[in-house]
Design a protein around this motif. Sequence first.
Motif, PDB file in Angstrom:
ATOM      1  N   HIS A   1      62.575  35.283  70.363  1.00  0.00           N
ATOM      2  CA  HIS A   1      62.064  36.498  69.743  1.00  0.00           C
ATOM      3  C   HIS A   1      63.035  37.626  70.085  1.00  0.00           C
ATOM      4  O   HIS A   1      63.795  37.532  71.038  1.00  0.00           O
ATOM      5  CB  HIS A   1      60.641  36.842  70.212  1.00  0.00           C
ATOM      6  N   ALA A   2      63.003  38.646  69.279  1.00  0.00           N
ATOM      7  CA  ALA A   2      63.767  39.863  69.557  1.00  0.00           C
ATOM      8  C   ALA A   2      62.758  40.976  69.815  1.00  0.00           C
ATOM      9  O   ALA A   2      61.641  40.951  69.285  1.00  0.00           O
ATOM     10  CB  ALA A   2      64.681  40.213  68.393  1.00  0.00           C
ATOM     11  N   SER A   3      63.166  41.937  70.646  1.00  0.00           N
ATOM     12  CA  SER A   3      62.224  42.986  71.028  1.00  0.00           C
ATOM     13  C   SER A   3      62.909  44.316  71.280  1.00  0.00           C
ATOM     14  O   SER A   3      64.110  44.372  71.535  1.00  0.00           O
ATOM     15  CB  SER A   3      61.469  42.561  72.293  1.00  0.00           C
ATOM     16  N   HIS A   4      62.092  45.352  71.193  1.00  0.00           N
ATOM     17  CA  HIS A   4      62.461  46.684  71.670  1.00  0.00           C
ATOM     18  C   HIS A   4      61.546  46.948  72.858  1.00  0.00           C
ATOM     19  O   HIS A   4      60.327  46.901  72.719  1.00  0.00           O
ATOM     20  CB  HIS A   4      62.232  47.765  70.614  1.00  0.00           C
ATOM     21  N   CYS A   5      62.127  47.202  74.022  1.00  0.00           N
ATOM     22  CA  CYS A   5      61.342  47.471  75.221  1.00  0.00           C
ATOM     23  C   CYS A   5      61.427  48.961  75.539  1.00  0.00           C
ATOM     24  O   CYS A   5      62.518  49.498  75.743  1.00  0.00           O
ATOM     25  CB  CYS A   5      61.845  46.645  76.401  1.00  0.00           C
ATOM     26  N   TYR A   6      60.275  49.617  75.586  1.00  0.00           N
ATOM     27  CA  TYR A   6      60.200  51.048  75.838  1.00  0.00           C
ATOM     28  C   TYR A   6      59.853  51.386  77.282  1.00  0.00           C
ATOM     29  O   TYR A   6      59.496  52.522  77.577  1.00  0.00           O
ATOM     30  CB  TYR A   6      59.165  51.689  74.908  1.00  0.00           C
ATOM     31  N   CYS A   7      59.980  50.411  78.197  1.00  0.00           N
ATOM     32  CA  CYS A   7      59.684  50.730  79.601  1.00  0.00           C
ATOM     33  C   CYS A   7      60.674  51.789  80.081  1.00  0.00           C
ATOM     34  O   CYS A   7      61.788  51.916  79.559  1.00  0.00           O
ATOM     35  CB  CYS A   7      59.709  49.477  80.479  1.00  0.00           C
ATOM     36  N   THR A   8      60.279  52.544  81.080  1.00  0.00           N
ATOM     37  CA  THR A   8      61.149  53.626  81.549  1.00  0.00           C
ATOM     38  C   THR A   8      62.431  53.100  82.193  1.00  0.00           C
ATOM     39  O   THR A   8      63.452  53.791  82.163  1.00  0.00           O
ATOM     40  CB  THR A   8      60.391  54.554  82.523  1.00  0.00           C
ATOM     41  N   MET A   9      62.404  51.886  82.741  1.00  0.00           N
ATOM     42  CA  MET A   9      63.644  51.323  83.296  1.00  0.00           C
ATOM     43  C   MET A   9      64.646  51.040  82.183  1.00  0.00           C
ATOM     44  O   MET A   9      65.836  51.341  82.325  1.00  0.00           O
ATOM     45  CB  MET A   9      63.345  50.056  84.100  1.00  0.00           C
ATOM     46  N   CYS A  10      64.205  50.456  81.063  1.00  0.00           N
ATOM     47  CA  CYS A  10      65.114  50.220  79.932  1.00  0.00           C
ATOM     48  C   CYS A  10      65.631  51.547  79.378  1.00  0.00           C
ATOM     49  O   CYS A  10      66.808  51.672  79.036  1.00  0.00           O
ATOM     50  CB  CYS A  10      64.419  49.414  78.835  1.00  0.00           C
ATOM     51  N   GLN A  11      64.756  52.540  79.278  1.00  0.00           N
ATOM     52  CA  GLN A  11      65.179  53.841  78.773  1.00  0.00           C
ATOM     53  C   GLN A  11      66.287  54.425  79.648  1.00  0.00           C
ATOM     54  O   GLN A  11      67.307  54.899  79.142  1.00  0.00           O
ATOM     55  CB  GLN A  11      63.994  54.807  78.709  1.00  0.00           C
ATOM     56  N   LYS A  12      66.107  54.353  80.944  1.00  0.00           N
ATOM     57  CA  LYS A  12      67.126  54.905  81.847  1.00  0.00           C
ATOM     58  C   LYS A  12      68.418  54.092  81.816  1.00  0.00           C
ATOM     59  O   LYS A  12      69.501  54.655  81.806  1.00  0.00           O
ATOM     60  CB  LYS A  12      66.583  54.998  83.265  1.00  0.00           C
ATOM     61  N   GLN A  13      68.303  52.762  81.790  1.00  0.00           N
ATOM     62  CA  GLN A  13      69.524  51.959  81.799  1.00  0.00           C
ATOM     63  C   GLN A  13      70.307  52.119  80.510  1.00  0.00           C
ATOM     64  O   GLN A  13      71.531  52.210  80.525  1.00  0.00           O
ATOM     65  CB  GLN A  13      69.236  50.481  82.037  1.00  0.00           C
ATOM     66  N   HIS A  14      69.627  52.160  79.383  1.00  0.00           N
ATOM     67  CA  HIS A  14      70.309  52.242  78.092  1.00  0.00           C
ATOM     68  C   HIS A  14      70.618  53.686  77.688  1.00  0.00           C
ATOM     69  O   HIS A  14      71.405  53.901  76.776  1.00  0.00           O
ATOM     70  CB  HIS A  14      69.462  51.579  77.001  1.00  0.00           C
ATOM     71  N   GLY A  15      69.966  54.638  78.338  1.00  0.00           N
ATOM     72  CA  GLY A  15      70.147  56.031  77.940  1.00  0.00           C
ATOM     73  C   GLY A  15      69.631  56.265  76.538  1.00  0.00           C
ATOM     74  O   GLY A  15      70.162  57.076  75.785  1.00  0.00           O
ATOM     75  N   ALA A  16      68.591  55.542  76.179  1.00  0.00           N
ATOM     76  CA  ALA A  16      68.051  55.568  74.818  1.00  0.00           C
ATOM     77  C   ALA A  16      66.540  55.376  74.872  1.00  0.00           C
ATOM     78  O   ALA A  16      65.960  55.191  75.947  1.00  0.00           O
ATOM     79  CB  ALA A  16      68.699  54.456  73.990  1.00  0.00           C
ATOM     80  N   ALA A  17      65.917  55.372  73.721  1.00  0.00           N
ATOM     81  CA  ALA A  17      64.461  55.212  73.645  1.00  0.00           C
ATOM     82  C   ALA A  17      64.003  53.837  74.088  1.00  0.00           C
ATOM     83  O   ALA A  17      62.875  53.673  74.555  1.00  0.00           O
ATOM     84  CB  ALA A  17      63.982  55.476  72.222  1.00  0.00           C
ATOM     85  N   ALA A  18      64.858  52.830  73.933  1.00  0.00           N
ATOM     86  CA  ALA A  18      64.457  51.454  74.231  1.00  0.00           C
ATOM     87  C   ALA A  18      65.669  50.607  74.558  1.00  0.00           C
ATOM     88  O   ALA A  18      66.802  50.961  74.239  1.00  0.00           O
ATOM     89  CB  ALA A  18      63.734  50.852  73.023  1.00  0.00           C
ATOM     90  N   GLY A  19      65.386  49.484  75.177  1.00  0.00           N
ATOM     91  CA  GLY A  19      66.369  48.414  75.307  1.00  0.00           C
ATOM     92  C   GLY A  19      66.012  47.386  74.246  1.00  0.00           C
ATOM     93  O   GLY A  19      64.849  47.035  74.094  1.00  0.00           O
TER      94      GLY A  19
END
Length: 126
Positions: free
Chosen positions: A26-44
Amino acid sequence: MNETGQLHGSCLCGGVAYRAQKPVGHASHCYCTMCQKQHGAAAGSYANVAAAGYVVERGADLITEYASSDHGRRGFCKICGSTLFWRSTQAPERIAITLGTLEPEYDGPVQRELHTDTKPAWLPLR
């Protein structure tokens, strides 16, 4: 997207190149705050694939991992900082590769949105 074959990707500086065997679980968009901080974006954004089919073709020595929680590790290029994958220590048979590093771009569906409770309000509506 063809369910057989391989996905190919690399980091921003080109030092790391990898391939991953399909199919994508599956493919996903993860909106957890850790993904947001690591990617510098809304989601990983990730494609979940079998870890046994993930092969670093170039630059394995450039990949470093960060244990962002007791169950998750994030891999990235230590030269350019590109996020390459996320993997769970609880499910080592799977690895989630970042959609933004794929070449050509991922053309399959994104079936899951994770941690929508922390999805930023500033995202545009669909």
